[in-house]
Each structure stands twice: as C-alpha cells, then as structure tokens.
Write a protein that holds these residues in place. Structure first.
Motif, PDB file in Angstrom:
ATOM      1  N   ALA A  98      20.875  -7.965  79.276  1.00 14.70           N
ATOM      2  CA  ALA A  98      22.289  -8.234  79.560  1.00 14.70           C
ATOM      3  C   ALA A  98      22.422  -9.313  80.628  1.00 14.70           C
ATOM      4  O   ALA A  98      21.705  -9.320  81.628  1.00 14.70           O
ATOM      5  CB  ALA A  98      22.991  -6.960  80.020  1.00 14.70           C
ATOM      6  N   VAL A  99      23.336 -10.246  80.407  1.00 12.64           N
ATOM      7  CA  VAL A  99      23.567 -11.344  81.341  1.00 12.64           C
ATOM      8  C   VAL A  99      24.769 -11.052  82.234  1.00 12.64           C
ATOM      9  O   VAL A  99      24.736 -11.267  83.446  1.00 12.64           O
ATOM     10  CB  VAL A  99      23.789 -12.659  80.567  1.00 12.64           C
ATOM     11  N   ALA A 100      25.858 -10.549  81.650  1.00 10.95           N
ATOM     12  CA  ALA A 100      27.069 -10.231  82.400  1.00 10.95           C
ATOM     13  C   ALA A 100      27.878  -9.216  81.602  1.00 10.95           C
ATOM     14  O   ALA A 100      27.667  -9.034  80.401  1.00 10.95           O
ATOM     15  CB  ALA A 100      27.898 -11.482  82.669  1.00 10.95           C
ATOM     16  N   TYR A 101      28.806  -8.561  82.287  1.00  8.02           N
ATOM     17  CA  TYR A 101      29.685  -7.587  81.632  1.00  8.02           C
ATOM     18  C   TYR A 101      31.126  -7.915  81.997  1.00  8.02           C
ATOM     19  O   TYR A 101      31.471  -8.016  83.176  1.00  8.02           O
ATOM     20  CB  TYR A 101      29.338  -6.167  82.085  1.00  8.02           C
ATOM     21  N   VAL A 102      31.945  -8.121  80.969  1.00  3.00           N
ATOM     22  CA  VAL A 102      33.369  -8.377  81.170  1.00  3.00           C
ATOM     23  C   VAL A 102      34.128  -7.178  80.624  1.00  3.00           C
ATOM     24  O   VAL A 102      34.100  -6.897  79.422  1.00  3.00           O
ATOM     25  CB  VAL A 102      33.812  -9.669  80.461  1.00  3.00           C
ATOM     26  N   SER A 103      34.784  -6.451  81.510  1.00  7.30           N
ATOM     27  CA  SER A 103      35.416  -5.183  81.145  1.00  7.30           C
ATOM     28  C   SER A 103      36.832  -5.368  80.609  1.00  7.30           C
ATOM     29  O   SER A 103      37.576  -6.238  81.067  1.00  7.30           O
ATOM     30  CB  SER A 103      35.465  -4.263  82.370  1.00  7.30           C
ATOM     31  N   LEU A 104      37.176  -4.529  79.652  1.00  5.49           N
ATOM     32  CA  LEU A 104      38.557  -4.436  79.164  1.00  5.49           C
ATOM     33  C   LEU A 104      39.046  -2.999  79.281  1.00  5.49           C
ATOM     34  O   LEU A 104      39.897  -2.562  78.506  1.00  5.49           O
ATOM     35  CB  LEU A 104      38.637  -4.902  77.703  1.00  5.49           C
ATOM     36  N   HIS A 105      38.536  -2.284  80.271  1.00  4.59           N
ATOM     37  CA  HIS A 105      38.924  -0.901  80.476  1.00  4.59           C
ATOM     38  C   HIS A 105      40.337  -0.837  81.052  1.00  4.59           C
ATOM     39  O   HIS A 105      40.596  -1.365  82.126  1.00  4.59           O
ATOM     40  CB  HIS A 105      37.937  -0.223  81.430  1.00  4.59           C
ATOM     41  N   SER A 106      41.247  -0.225  80.335  1.00  5.67           N
ATOM     42  CA  SER A 106      42.620  -0.032  80.805  1.00  5.67           C
ATOM     43  C   SER A 106      43.193  -1.326  81.389  1.00  5.67           C
ATOM     44  O   SER A 106      43.507  -1.391  82.583  1.00  5.67           O
ATOM     45  CB  SER A 106      42.664   1.087  81.852  1.00  5.67           C
ATOM     46  N   PRO A 107      43.349  -2.385  80.596  1.00  5.08           N
ATOM     47  CA  PRO A 107      43.748  -3.684  81.134  1.00  5.08           C
ATOM     48  C   PRO A 107      45.176  -3.770  81.629  1.00  5.08           C
ATOM     49  O   PRO A 107      45.503  -4.647  82.423  1.00  5.08           O
ATOM     50  CB  PRO A 107      43.525  -4.633  79.951  1.00  5.08           C
ATOM     51  N   VAL A 108      46.075  -2.868  81.150  1.00  5.41           N
ATOM     52  CA  VAL A 108      47.468  -2.897  81.603  1.00  5.41           C
ATOM     53  C   VAL A 108      47.830  -1.522  82.141  1.00  5.41           C
ATOM     54  O   VAL A 108      48.087  -0.586  81.402  1.00  5.41           O
ATOM     55  CB  VAL A 108      48.428  -3.312  80.473  1.00  5.41           C
ATOM     56  N   ARG A 109      47.810  -1.422  83.477  1.00  3.64           N
ATOM     57  CA  ARG A 109      48.149  -0.175  84.159  1.00  3.64           C
ATOM     58  C   ARG A 109      49.493  -0.302  84.860  1.00  3.64           C
ATOM     59  O   ARG A 109      49.938   0.603  85.546  1.00  3.64           O
ATOM     60  CB  ARG A 109      47.051   0.173  85.166  1.00  3.64           C
ATOM     61  N   GLY A 110      50.114  -1.449  84.735  1.00  2.00           N
ATOM     62  CA  GLY A 110      51.399  -1.753  85.344  1.00  2.00           C
ATOM     63  C   GLY A 110      51.747  -3.176  84.965  1.00  2.00           C
ATOM     64  O   GLY A 110      51.044  -3.809  84.177  1.00  2.00           O
ATOM     65  N   THR A 111      52.802  -3.704  85.557  1.00  2.00           N
ATOM     66  CA  THR A 111      53.243  -5.048  85.176  1.00  2.00           C
ATOM     67  C   THR A 111      53.617  -5.916  86.371  1.00  2.00           C
ATOM     68  O   THR A 111      54.269  -6.950  86.207  1.00  2.00           O
ATOM     69  CB  THR A 111      54.460  -4.943  84.228  1.00  2.00           C
TER      70      THR A 111
END
Length: 287
Positions: A14-27
């Motif tokens: 693995a080189v890097a990790y880009v997370s998309l965990h819960s991307p919108v928790r507010g605005t």
C-alpha cells in the motif's frame, strides 16, 4: 477483521489511503485530515476547492490537521503505517470526530445533502488526490512537512535535549534538500532514470514507517507522528515518560524519538544518493 487478515500485503504494497468514511456529517465546515507527509497535497486540493467555492458561493471555512482519527484511517495511518488522508463536511460546532458518529449517524444523505452537492465536492477532492497519487512520477509526499511537524512538537518541550533538537534540525535540512534538488527534477521523466524514480518513491513510501513503535505504552499511538490531540501538538510518547510498565526513564523515550528521526534521515539520504551521479550523463572525454 478484513484489514488485519491482509495486514502483511497492505504493509508491503500500500502506498497511501484516501478515506471516504462518512464524508458528509454536516454542511458547515470542510475538514481535512492527513498524515504529515500528505498535508501539502491535502492543503493544495482544499485551496482549489475553496477558490471554486468563492466563485460559486456557499463557502465552508478551511480546516486542516494531522490529528489522529478513528475508523479505517487509524488502522492505515497508525498500525501499518501508510500515509492517509480524508475530506469531510461537518458542523462548525463539532468538537470531536468521535462525537461525529453519534451526532450524524442517524441523518440520511437526503436529509443532510438533498442535492448531493457536498457529496459531489468530496468526490471531486478525493478523486483529485487519488489521481495525483497514481499519476505523479514522484509521489506527492512532503518529507519537509514531517520534519517541520517534528520541530513543532519539540517547540517548548521541557523534556527535549540538544541531541534531539540537533537530529530534528538535521532532518529538516536533509528533507528540504531532497525536495528541492531531487524530487522536483525527478518529476520530469526526461531527466531521470525510471528505475531511480521508482527507488525514490520507495523511500518516500516508507518514510513514515520510521516513526513506528512496536509496543507503545497505553495512550500512545504506534505512529509517533500523531499527537494526542490538535490542541497540544507534542510527542505522545513524552507524555508518559515514566510509565512503570515500559518506560522507566525519560532518556529511553527521548532515545526512541531520536532513533526514529535518525532512521528517517537515513532513508532521505539514500534518496539523495540515488541521483548524486546521473547515469544518463555521458562522461567527459579523457575521464
């Protein structure tokens, strides 16, 4: 756990990790979190997004840190460690990422973001990060940001000593030289041997691994580059220098940090040595 089952493969490839965990928790706020080596890439992407936002209105305030966060990002950044980053929208008054799960887990995407504009923004930023990581000849990591982060952690640190400060200063100097004299020219494929660029990328990929502690005391992250919180950006290891279970002396904690810094500088110097003698340049006649 799937991640644990594939730990060996991820750690070596693995080189890097880009997370998309819960991307919108507010605005209200765009919050970016990244490993120290990815702070510059994260900041560049966020600045471009904010510039676009200024032109279109409805701008969130910038927020960038390398504070440890829960979830998959913690496993990649802290356990492997693999440089990681995440973009997310949240509420301005949100004080803790741990609280974010409780505050917004019940909200559906349709409620928070009915037109999916915030999701679209996160998708664009995440895609840009992935494309940079995949397409840049030299990985868009910033060794100098690691060195600067270390010096910030040591600022006004009463437990630090001259050896530690000298090691941190030397790492900063070597990191700055690597970025200006090696990484930037190596981005031009006409200027560098591809096999050397590959070896340089291996150096950049493994740099944060220099700062891992095999068995840290309770309350200390395995990756020494992570502070306990963004209010006190200190080495977490120095908060427990007299832990009776593992660390009985301040010197032992300091020694572990110095060893990590020296290990990182050794890697950086190996990256510099790759291009000290350019094999593509013909020798002068008579030499």
């Amino acid at each position: 756990m799937l991640l644990q089952e594939n730990r060996a493969v991820l750690q070596s490839h693995a080189v890097a990790y880009v997370s998309l965990h819960s991307p919108v928790r507010g605005t209200e706020t765009l919050r970016s979190t990244a490993s120290p080596s990815l702070l510059q890439l994260n900041s560049d992407i966020q600045k471009r997004q904010l510039l676009s936002c200024i032109r279109g209105g409805n701008c969130p305030g910038p927020n960038l840190s390398s504070m440890q966060i829960p979830g998959d990002v913690s496993f990649f950044a802290n356990q492997l460690p693999v440089p990681s980053m995440e973009f997310a929208f949240e509420q301005a008054e949100e004080k803790s990422r741990f609280l974010s799960e409780a505050l917004f887990s019940a909200e559906s995407p349709e409620t928070l973001d009915p037109l999916f504009k915030f999701h679209e923004t996160i998708a664009k930023m995440t895609t840009e990060a992935i494309l940079r990581l995949v397409n840049d000849p030299v990985l868009p990591f910033c060794p100098l940001d690691i060195a600067l982060d270390i010096q910030r952690k040591l600022k006004d640190e009463p437990l630090s000593d001259p050896r530690l400060l000298a090691a941190a200063a030397s790492l900063r100097e070597s990191s700055a030289f690597l970025q200006s004299e090696t990484m930037r020219p190596a981005n031009d494929p006409k200027e560098r041997d591809p096999s050397h660029v590959r070896m340089l990328n291996d150096v950049l990929r493994d740099l944060e691994k220099s700062f891992t502690v095999p068995e840290p005391p309770p309350g200390v992250y395995r990756n020494l580059l992570y502070s306990l919180n963004d209010k006190v950006p200190k080495f977490s290891l120095l908060k427990y220098p007299r832990d009776p279970l593992r660390f009985n002396h301040v010197n032992e904690s300091l020694s572990m940090i110095i060893t990590a810094i020296n290990s990182a500088e050794k890697l950086i110097r190996s990256g510099l040595e790759l291009f000290e003698n350019n094999p593509d340049e013909p020798n002068e006649p008579g030499l």
